[in-house]
Design an enzyme around this catalytic site. Structure first.
Site, PDB file in Angstrom:
ATOM      1  CD  GLU A  85      -1.736   2.302   1.744  1.00 14.27           C
ATOM      2  OE1 GLU A  85      -1.492   3.185   1.143  1.00 14.27           O
ATOM      3  OE2 GLU A  85      -1.919   2.359   2.901  1.00 14.27           O
TER       4      GLU A  85
ATOM      5  CB  CYS B 147      -1.616   6.845   1.358  1.00 15.81           C
ATOM      6  SG  CYS B 147      -0.021   6.640   2.087  1.00 15.81           S
TER       7      CYS B 147
END
Length: 461
Positions: A234, A268
């Site tokens: 990720e 993010c």
């Protein structure tokens, strides 16, 4: 890079730690392997009991671990405490559902017969010790969303946390130990980034998961590929936030502010690129800029602080470079854009307009409270701008038009599409991205199966 707690609100070094030596690292790898042999045979009920105990302890520890997270990386204290509560919730979710999520599956009877078997089962078996390389921005949540499903699946965890959050990293090991997990079930490795490659190459480590930067993801993926080991990545995100004419503009602008500055803008999945239809651009921009300019910047321990400091001095410098590059290339600064005087690594909520493809900030992730505004003539152009990014983590769409919802759900290049709401992770829903945002999924049933050996058990007549 030193392993130390450095308070980003004032730059003071609070604690330092010596990295583990080779002898201690070897001991821990041996322990992980030995513990897995027995832990893998424990029942779901026993694992669930232990994980429920960890969740209860975390709830009790919430004030103190919240304070530690804020001291280490600067998020407002109220957000740190909310992060701890979210982690306890995820632990309980997996404790209660893992057995069902990993239950044996029975193929269709006709396929079993056709194969010549009397019975066929698909079974999910744990892999072994899994290395987790985790970031500082959500120092508790990023780890727990790996650890809870991994432990419930019967794996054991090895945590290499970011070097600026060592106290949080050590707390996590202690939490699972106090909950009753055997010492080798979850271990924190106080090692530098340079030692990760060697750990990942060790045959006792069966897989790895990384949340972090694109360069870190490339390095881990390259080594894991060479060693033929499973990885989940990720990585970065530069999430689009589309506002279309039918949107509730007041609500869209209010949520946009939170979506951009959550965690001091260091997320993010924070919305970063705000792409607004020309018919409502001026109205939305006015509300959004006013909301960003009104945020309170200050001591992250204070109750009324909205935005604290960035976690590292280098992080602030990187953000400033992106803003300065955009300004030199013609971007208009609608608010913010200048670091404040005084100690700490603060940067004000900033909105830039007039963005074009030649600016670095159009292609790179702005990891801090800086938003970019784009004007789109129609939905087609909005989608083109949204997808003109190397990242594809999540996305946001504000519209009341059902056809536009379906179009965005089909055409946005992202792992998630949130309609009329802010992107958030939840234990029940798969989380991850596409393109340079990584691969694989965390959370939900998809996440717990990532580190399982999916085994076909075929029985003849």
């Amino acid at each position: 890079m030193p392993i130390a707690t450095v308070n980003p609100a004032n730059g003071e070094t609070l604690k330092t730690y010596e990295p583990m030596g080779e002898e201690e690292l070897e001991r821990r790898l041996q322990l992980a392997e030995a513990t897995f042999r027995t832990y893998r045979t424990t029942t779901f009920a026993e694992r669930a009991r232990l994980l429920h105990q960890a969740a209860d302890l975390l709830d009790e520890d919430q004030p103190e671990i919240g304070r530690i997270m804020t001291l280490e990386m600067g998020k407002p204290l109220k957000q740190a405490r909310a992060e701890a509560a979210k982690c306890a919730k995820a632990m309980r979710w997996y404790a209660e559902r893992a057995e069902e999520l990993l239950a044996d599956e029975e193929p269709a009877a006709s396929d079993v017969t056709d194969s010549g078997a009397s019975r066929v089962r698909v079974r999910y078996r744990p892999l072994g010790p899994v290395l987790a390389v985790m970031p500082w921005n959500f120092p508790l949540w990023q780890v727990v969303r790996f650890a809870a499903p991994a432990l419930m699946a019967g794996n054991v965890g090895l945590l290499k946390h970011a070097s600026n959050v060592p106290q949080t990293a050590l707390y996590l090991e202690d939490l699972f130990h106090r909950a009753g997990f055997k010492e080798g079930c979850f271990q924190t490795l106080l090692i530098g980034a340079g030692a990760v490659d060697g750990v990942l190459r060790d045959e006792r480590v069966k897989a790895a998961t990384l949340t972090g930067s694109e360069p870190a993801g490339r390095a881990v993926a390259a080594t894991a590929g060479e060693m033929i080991k499973k990885t989940v990545l990720e990585l970065g995100g530069s999430d689009p936030y589309l506002v279309l004419p039918s949107a509730d503009l007041d609500r869209a602008a209010e949520v946009a502010v939170t979506a951009r500055v959550q965690n001091n803008g260091q997320s993010c999945i924070a919305a970063k690129r705000f792409i607004v239809h020309g018919d409502v651009y001026d109205a939305f921009a006015g509300k959004f800029v006013a909301g960003m300019a009104a945020l309170r910047i200050g001591d992250p321990m204070a109750r009324d602080t909205d935005v604290g400091p960035l976690a590292t001095e280098q992080g602030r410098a990187d953000l400033e470079e992106l803003v300065d590059d955009a300004r030199r290339s013609g971007a208009e600064v609608l608010c913010g854009g200048q670091r404040p005087d005084g100690p700490g690594w603060y940067y004000p909520p900033t909105v830039l307009a007039g963005i074009h493809r030649d600016m670095r900030i159009h292609r790179e992730e702005a990891f801090g409270p800086v938003a970019t505004l784009y004007r789109a003539g129609d939905l087609d152009e909005a989608l083109l701008i949204a997808n003109d990014s190397p990242f594809g983590l999540s996305s946001n769409v504000w519209t009341r038009d059902a056809d536009e919802v379906e179009r965005c759900a089909r055409d946005l290049e992202a792992g998630s599409v949130f309609v009329n709401g802010m992107t958030a992770s939840h234990p029940a829903f798969p989380f991850g991205g596409e393109k340079r945002s990584g691969y694989g999924r965390e959370l939900s049933g998809h996440g717990i199966r990532e580190f399982c050996n999916i085994t076909t058990v075929w029985q003849g007549a």
